[in-house]
Design a protein around this motif. Structure first.
Motif, short mmCIF file in Angstrom:
data_model
loop_
_atom_site.label_atom_id
_atom_site.label_comp_id
_atom_site.label_asym_id
_atom_site.label_seq_id
_atom_site.Cartn_x
_atom_site.Cartn_y
_atom_site.Cartn_z
N THR A 29 0.72 -1.31 0.01
CA THR A 29 0.12 -0.09 -0.08
C THR A 29 0.96 1.20 0.03
OG1 THR A 29 -0.15 0.23 2.40
CG2 THR A 29 -1.81 -1.21 1.37
N SER A 31 0.65 3.45 1.83
CA SER A 31 1.20 4.10 3.22
C SER A 31 2.22 2.98 3.77
CB SER A 31 -0.01 3.51 4.34
OG SER A 31 0.25 3.82 5.55
N ALA A 32 2.24 1.83 3.33
CA ALA A 32 3.34 0.91 3.79
C ALA A 32 4.63 1.43 3.12
CB ALA A 32 3.17 -0.59 3.48
N SER A 34 5.47 4.52 2.42
CA SER A 34 5.83 5.69 3.11
C SER A 34 6.47 5.42 4.43
CB SER A 34 4.60 6.68 3.34
OG SER A 34 4.08 7.33 1.92
N GLN A 35 5.89 4.61 5.06
CA GLN A 35 6.46 4.23 6.46
C GLN A 35 7.78 3.55 6.38
OE1 GLN A 35 5.14 4.86 9.48
NE2 GLN A 35 3.48 5.75 8.38
N LYS A 38 10.08 6.43 5.78
CA LYS A 38 10.30 7.29 7.00
C LYS A 38 11.28 6.40 8.05
CE LYS A 38 5.79 9.74 6.67
NZ LYS A 38 4.36 9.85 7.32
#
Length: 304
Positions: A29, A31-32, A34-35, A38
């Motif tokens: 995803t 989000s994954a 991006s994490q 980060k």
């Protein structure tokens, strides 16, 4: 210590141009992804991405890290391939192939890979060559069978190697009752007023059809689009439209239609196999490439 998962995510964002596109390529995803980036930023105490409008750009530090990281991941892949070469148990070979190559080339190759010693398992995904090349370049696929029309070039990235398999010509398929069906070859200019059935816009075969008329001051009148060449042949049989259909993987034509080449033989595509250079020593890649070249030689015997 640099987290490899985060590095892969950063490299994917750099190659794909966005977090969303990178996520699609990696099978995660957004989000994954991006994490993961980060976490890498926290580990290095450095900003690697900066938001720009609705998207992101790599910072100078991020670009430098992605460049070095790409080389590191390629070397790691080569090491893994060398390690797999001494083992009988290997991960399935992920192949991307366009439909006519799957029908006309891959069947016997897949069977022979399965029966090899050591055996090589493989999975196949049907994909347009542009997307298949991208899948290999980004690591989603290990090997791709692609075609490169002489009128619509397909460019391989520098880290992707290609090898010629065979040449394949496309014919004009038309009803037997069509006035042009009596000819042995058809001039491009005689096709200007015809109605056409074509693969969808954006597909390479569609672009090849458009190029037939590039220097004739017109475009083909396309009345039907379908990704399945069998459907295009059937539309020709029913007298709805004529079609440009490659020979590779083409089923036997039904009664009521004929295939005629263009007089200038301009619609020829080069069939190639593509793989990342870092995978060149992989046992599965070497076996698949060898078998594909043998299959291509049977389709296109070497010139005397």
């Amino acid at each position: 210590m640099i987290d490899l998962q985060g590095l892969r995510a950063l490299v994917a964002v750099d190659r794909a141009g966005s977090v969303v596109a990178a996520a699609e390529q990696l099978g995660y995803t957004p989000s994954a992804v991006s994490q993961q980036v980060k976490k890498l930023e926290r580990d290095l105490d450095a900003a690697l991405l900066e938001r720009r409008g609705r998207g992101v750009l790599l910072t100078q530090r991020g670009r430098a890290l992605a460049g070095e990281g790409r080389e590191l991941l390629d070397r790691l892949e080569r090491l893994e391939a060398l390690g797999a070469g001494t083992s009988r148990a290997t991960a399935p070979l992920r192949i991307a192939s366009f439909s006519t190559a799957t029908r006309g080339l891959l069947g016997p190759v897949l069977r022979r890979l399965r029966d090899a010693d050591p055996p090589v398992s493989a999975t196949v995904t049907g994909m347009d060559p542009i997307d298949a090349m991208d899948m290999v370049a980004t690591g989603i696929a290990d090997l791709a069978i692609v075609h490169n029309w002489n009128s619509v070039p397909l460019v391989a990235p520098a880290h992707v190697a290609t090898e010629h398999v065979c040449r394949d010509e496309a014919d004009i398929v038309l009803p037997t009752r069509h006035p042009l069906a009596v000819r042995d070859e058809i001039e491009r200019a005689d096709l200007v007023d015809e109605l056409w059935a074509s693969t969808p816009k954006g597909a390479i075969c569609h672009e090849a059809l458009m190029r037939i008329f590039a220097d004739l001051g017109t475009v083909p009148r396309i009345v039907a689009e379908d990704p399945d060449f069998a459907s295009l042949v059937e539309l020709a049989r029913q007298g709805v439209a004529i079609a440009l259909v490659p020979r590779l993987g083409r089923s036997e034509l039904p009664e009521g239609v004929v295939a005629r080449p263009l007089a200038d033989h301009s619609q020829v595509r080069d069939i190639s196999v593509a793989y990342r250079r870092s995978m060149a020593e992989s046992t599965g890649i070497r076996a698949a490439v060898r078998l594909l070249l043998e299959a291509g030689a049977r389709i296109e015997p070497p010139a005397a």
